[in-house]
Design a protein around this motif. Structure first.
Motif, short mmCIF file in Angstrom:
data_model
loop_
_atom_site.label_atom_id
_atom_site.label_comp_id
_atom_site.label_asym_id
_atom_site.label_seq_id
_atom_site.Cartn_x
_atom_site.Cartn_y
_atom_site.Cartn_z
N GLU A 143 0.83 -1.21 0.00
CA GLU A 143 0.00 0.00 0.00
C GLU A 143 0.86 1.26 0.00
O GLU A 143 0.49 2.26 -0.61
CB GLU A 143 -0.97 0.00 1.18
CG GLU A 143 -1.98 -1.14 1.15
CD GLU A 143 -2.79 -1.23 -0.14
OE1 GLU A 143 -3.02 -0.19 -0.80
OE2 GLU A 143 -3.19 -2.35 -0.50
N HIS B 157 -5.75 -0.91 1.79
CA HIS B 157 -6.29 -0.18 0.65
C HIS B 157 -5.67 1.22 0.65
O HIS B 157 -5.42 1.79 1.71
CB HIS B 157 -7.82 -0.07 0.78
CG HIS B 157 -8.45 0.76 -0.27
ND1 HIS B 157 -8.57 0.34 -1.57
CD2 HIS B 157 -9.00 1.99 -0.22
CE1 HIS B 157 -9.17 1.28 -2.28
NE2 HIS B 157 -9.44 2.30 -1.48
N THR B 158 -5.43 1.73 -0.54
CA THR B 158 -4.94 3.09 -0.67
C THR B 158 -5.90 3.86 -1.56
O THR B 158 -6.32 3.36 -2.60
CB THR B 158 -3.53 3.13 -1.29
OG1 THR B 158 -2.64 2.42 -0.43
CG2 THR B 158 -3.03 4.54 -1.45
N LYS C 137 -13.56 -6.98 -6.11
CA LYS C 137 -12.12 -6.90 -5.84
C LYS C 137 -11.33 -7.12 -7.13
O LYS C 137 -11.52 -8.11 -7.82
CB LYS C 137 -11.73 -7.96 -4.80
CG LYS C 137 -10.35 -7.85 -4.29
CD LYS C 137 -10.23 -6.73 -3.32
CE LYS C 137 -8.86 -6.76 -2.69
NZ LYS C 137 -8.45 -5.48 -2.22
N ASP D 228 -4.21 -5.39 -9.19
CA ASP D 228 -3.57 -4.23 -9.80
C ASP D 228 -3.36 -4.46 -11.30
O ASP D 228 -3.51 -3.53 -12.09
CB ASP D 228 -2.24 -3.93 -9.11
CG ASP D 228 -2.43 -3.55 -7.64
OD1 ASP D 228 -3.37 -2.79 -7.36
OD2 ASP D 228 -1.66 -4.03 -6.81
#
Length: 152
Positions: free
Chosen positions: A19, A65-66, A132, A135
């Motif tokens: 993160e 989470h970011t 979900k 990346d």
């Protein structure tokens, strides 16, 4: 004993690295606001440093989470940078740690190295489970999908 080390220290620290990578990417593309969340449940710690705030929650071992914001919104290349910095930082840390401590017989360090490399690889593979998204999936969606203004 290694399982306890993994669940309480290695996995959460590796998730923080991941993160933090996203936060670093957001910082490099000059985000206005960056929030890094670790865990679930009640917030037990909040740290502010400039544009970045770090939120630590009770069950810190349950993911992270970011979120980042900027006006005007990110370009496609900036979205890709933010998405890739998380797994790439895990990969860099995993490989550097492997080479720097190659003579160590520590199983804790070995788990740390492998878990960071695993996080790098698994997050670069494009997949989606429910809402979900990995990346890698976000990168492909950004490259080939329609423009969407979602927080990263």
């Amino acid at each position: 004993m290694i399982i306890i080390w993994f669940l309480l220290i290695i996995a959460p620290f590796s998730l923080f690295i991941h993160e933090f990578g996203h936060s670093l990417g957001a910082y490099l593309v000059k985000s206005d606001k960056i929030q890094l969340f670790i865990g679930a449940g009640k917030r037990i710690f909040l740290f502010h440093a400039g544009k970045i705030s770090i939120h630590l929650h009770t069950f810190y071992m349950l993911g992270g989470h970011t979120a980042s914001e900027r006006n005007p919104f990110y370009t496609k290349s900036e979205q890709i940078i933010i998405s890739l910095f998380g797994p790439l930082l895990n990969g860099v840390i995993g490989f550097l740690s492997t080479f720097l401590f190659s003579g160590s017989n520590s199983s804790v360090l070995l788990f740390f190295n492998f878990f960071n490399i695993w996080l790098c690889i698994i997050n670069l593979i494009p997949y989606r489970i429910g809402e979900k998204q990995s990346d890698g999936y976000v990168v492909l969606k950004t490259l080939f999908g329609r423009d969407q203004k979602e927080s990263m």
